[in-house]
Scaffold this active site. Structure first.
Site, PDB file in Angstrom:
ATOM      1  N   GLU A   1      35.248  28.649  30.161  1.00  0.00           N
ATOM      2  CA  GLU A   1      36.276  27.612  30.332  1.00  0.00           C
ATOM      3  C   GLU A   1      35.818  26.211  29.926  1.00  0.00           C
ATOM      4  O   GLU A   1      35.984  25.255  30.682  1.00  0.00           O
ATOM      5  CB  GLU A   1      36.764  27.607  31.791  1.00  0.00           C
ATOM      6  CG  GLU A   1      37.326  28.949  32.218  1.00  0.00           C
ATOM      7  CD  GLU A   1      37.673  29.016  33.717  1.00  0.00           C
ATOM      8  OE1 GLU A   1      37.594  27.988  34.393  1.00  0.00           O
ATOM      9  OE2 GLU A   1      38.023  30.121  34.174  1.00  0.00           O
TER      10      GLU A   1
ATOM     11  N   GLU B   1      39.908  39.216  32.270  1.00  0.00           N
ATOM     12  CA  GLU B   1      40.329  38.964  33.665  1.00  0.00           C
ATOM     13  C   GLU B   1      41.832  39.197  33.797  1.00  0.00           C
ATOM     14  O   GLU B   1      42.564  38.387  34.354  1.00  0.00           O
ATOM     15  CB  GLU B   1      39.981  37.521  34.074  1.00  0.00           C
ATOM     16  CG  GLU B   1      38.519  37.166  33.853  1.00  0.00           C
ATOM     17  CD  GLU B   1      38.129  35.773  34.335  1.00  0.00           C
ATOM     18  OE1 GLU B   1      38.938  35.117  35.025  1.00  0.00           O
ATOM     19  OE2 GLU B   1      37.018  35.343  34.010  1.00  0.00           O
TER      20      GLU B   1
HETATM   21  O1  9MR Z   1      38.596  35.363  41.666  1.00  0.00           O
HETATM   22  C1  9MR Z   1      37.739  34.266  41.879  1.00  0.00           C
HETATM   23  C2  9MR Z   1      38.072  33.646  43.219  1.00  0.00           C
HETATM   24  O2  9MR Z   1      37.717  34.536  44.264  1.00  0.00           O
HETATM   25  C3  9MR Z   1      37.333  32.329  43.395  1.00  0.00           C
HETATM   26  O3  9MR Z   1      37.773  31.710  44.581  1.00  0.00           O
HETATM   27  C4  9MR Z   1      37.608  31.433  42.199  1.00  0.00           C
HETATM   28  C5  9MR Z   1      36.867  30.129  42.344  1.00  0.00           C
HETATM   29  O4  9MR Z   1      36.650  29.465  41.168  1.00  0.00           O
HETATM   30  O5  9MR Z   1      37.206  32.105  41.016  1.00  0.00           O
HETATM   31  C6  9MR Z   1      37.957  33.251  40.778  1.00  0.00           C
HETATM   32  O6  9MR Z   1      37.590  33.834  39.555  1.00  0.00           O
HETATM   33  C7  9MR Z   1      37.821  33.011  38.418  1.00  0.00           C
HETATM   34  C8  9MR Z   1      36.814  33.415  37.372  1.00  0.00           C
HETATM   35  O7  9MR Z   1      35.518  33.303  37.885  1.00  0.00           O
HETATM   36  C9  9MR Z   1      36.961  32.578  36.126  1.00  0.00           C
HETATM   37  N1  9MR Z   1      38.302  32.606  35.619  1.00  0.00           N
HETATM   38  C10 9MR Z   1      39.348  32.318  36.560  1.00  0.00           C
HETATM   39  C11 9MR Z   1      39.202  33.229  37.777  1.00  0.00           C
HETATM   40  C12 9MR Z   1      40.346  32.998  38.727  1.00  0.00           C
HETATM   41  O8  9MR Z   1      40.285  31.715  39.252  1.00  0.00           O
END
Ligand code: 9MR
Length: 490
Positions: free
Chosen positions: A267, A395
């Site tokens: 990102e 994802e």
């Molecule tokens: O699913 C993840 C969630 O449990 C966390 O709270 C969050 C915090 O940043 O991150 C989520 O996963 C993310 C992933 O690492 C990167 N792309 C976006 C995902 C959804 O936010």
């Protein structure tokens, strides 16, 4: 003579009565034997929209050997094919507008008839937007898609115990796992040069012991960072570069040989970028809506090349990915294309004998909603293809509604299912959008090497209120699951 005539008349009367009686009896009899002549084994059936089930039947001796024809009283609601396979297609009774309150349903009478038309049996099929079949009774998705790509999901600490994966749903359907959180710097690098691999190790070792590949997520990011990384924004370039390279080297060396592919950078670009921007200028920095990427602030755009190079040197076997969301939008997709193109061109120049690309692949996160267009996802795939990179759908989830409805209902975060404003139509549209996406990925299977869902059941999702996954909170297959599978036979 008179007596003979009388006798004859009596005889004829008796014959007529017998004839009439036997005709009536045979009429009643045909109704009776209809049930015994052919018998559909089930008396009724409830099917999730998208699902199919073959109806079995028995023929009794008087109907033995006859062909059977099948008809549906409402083919738009539930169709039936020549072999008695019923497919639930739609609903007619809408249910409540909120999907979670009550599902929408439809009914059709399915009739099996023998070729001579003498025997028939009918059952009622109810179609529903709700899941009816448990995830563990379905054929493994990883097998169904094995000739196209890996099928992945996320895992967390509770999915592993005693050095093996204990979540049967993961074991049954998936062959590659991404740690949802535990491999992020926040958890494994509490302070500079000091690591806490315990939780991540348990997960990774268990996954490998249970036969999964593991995708590493994520090395460089602007969120879920350790405090010492965040404060790199105030560091000198040399110091930050050394720290970044050491972090990548240490973590990848620790997992060397165990991690199949890595998100080296996650990102990097904010949502506001346009296709005319210069990628080296628009990486997340202070003042963006989210926190800046500390490595960019301290090192400059070079951190991308340096980071990927350190990763290649640390574990040359691992596939190296750039990973981002909203890659269906032209601005971000163009920035990513330009960055990957330039970084790989520089690597080719500096390492002319290396035949591999430095950035092996682009991870398209694919956190979608019902307003995302398949044509835009296709456009980005077409844009990335000439780079020669692999693609991971990294994802995947699709809200059962548009982004606006989701955010208005306060959707983000887990366990907000009760506040869901997803409708029955949304559940159906979600299924069709999944179908379009999977069809597109199958079409591009020569470069798409992995499709990973961000969660198994809706209640587990980071955006659970939008019901974005293939399985409902009880682990029953939703219409979306069936449309995903249907993409295989299109
Ligand atoms: O699913 C993840 C969630 O449990 C966390 O709270 C969050 C915090 O940043 O991150 C989520 O996963 C993310 C992933 O690492 C990167 N792309 C976006 C995902 C959804 O936010």
């Amino acid at each position: 003579m008179k007596t003979t005539t009388k006798l004859l008349s009596y005889l004829m009367l008796i014959v007529a009565v017998i004839f009439l009686f036997s005709t009536c009896a045979s009429k009643n009899g045909s109704a009776e034997t209809a049930k015994t002549g052919i018998n559909i084994e089930k008396r009724s059936l409830i099917l999730t929209i998208g699902a199919s089930e073959k109806l079995n039947f028995t023929l009794s001796p008087e109907a033995e050997g006859q062909a059977v024809t099948w008809t549906s009283s409402a083919p738009r609601i539930a169709s039936v094919s020549n072999d008695g396979t019923v497919t639930a297609l739609d609903y007619s009774v809408r249910g409540e507008s909120r999907f979670t309150s009550s599902p929408a349903t439809g009914t059709a009478n399915i009739t099996a008839k023998t070729a001579d038309g003498k025997f028939e049996d009918t059952i009622i099929v109810t179609t529903t937007t709700q899941g009816t079949i448990d995830i563990l009774t379905l054929p493994p998705m990883k097998d169904q898609f094995s000739s196209y790509f890996l099928i992945g999901n996320i895992f967390n600490r509770t999915d592993a115990r005693n050095n093996e994966i204990v979540n049967q749903r993961l074991i049954h359907h998936f062959n590659v796992l991404t740690a949802e959180n535990d491999m992020k710097p926040e958890y494994i690098a509490p302070s500079r040069n000091s690591y806490n691999f315990a939780n991540a190790d348990r997960m990774v070792n268990s996954a490998i012991a249970s036969g999964f590949k593991v995708h590493g997520h994520t090395l460089l990011w602007h969120r879920q960072n350790a405090q010492w990384m965040t404060s790199m924004t105030r560091s000198s370039k040399e110091n930050a570069l050394a720290a970044m390279k050491k972090y990548i080297t240490d973590v990848m060396t620790h997992y060397k040989g165990r991690i199949y592919s890595w998100d080296v950078l996650n990102e990097a670009f904010p949502d506001s970028v346009t296709e005319n921007d210069d990628w080296t200028q628009v990486i997340r920095k202070a003042g963006d809506s989210q926190s800046p990427n500390p490595w960019y602030v301290s090192i400059g755009a070079d951190f991308v090349y340096e980071g990927f190079l350190a990763a290649r040197l640390a574990d040359p076997e691992a596939l190296l990915y750039y990973n981002d969301y909203n890659l269906d939008t032209i601005g971000k997709a163009t920035m990513v294309r330009n960055m990957v193109r330039d970084v790989n061109a520089r690597y080719r120049q500096e390492y002319p004998n290396e035949r591999r690309l430095l950035i092996d692949g682009i991870g398209m996160q694919s956190h979608h909603n019902l307003h995302v267009s398949e044509a835009h996802v296709r456009r980005s795939l077409d844009m990335f293809r000439p780079l020669g990179v692999k693609i991971a759908i990294s994802e995947l989830d699709v809200l059962g509604q548009g982004w606006g409805d989701f955010s208005r209902s306060g959707g983000s975060g887990t366990n907000k299912q009760s506040g869901s404003s997803v409708t029955n139509d949304g559940i159906k549209d979600q299924a069709w959008f999944y179908n379009e996406l999977m069809t597109l990925f199958i079409e591009n299977a020569d470069i798409v090497e992995r499709v990973t869902w961000w969660g198994v059941t809706d209640s587990q999702s980071w955006r659970s209120a939008g019901l974005p996954l293939l399985f409902d909170s009880r682990g029953r297959a939703k219409p979306a699951y069936y449309r995903v599978i249907e993409a295989l036979s299109q």
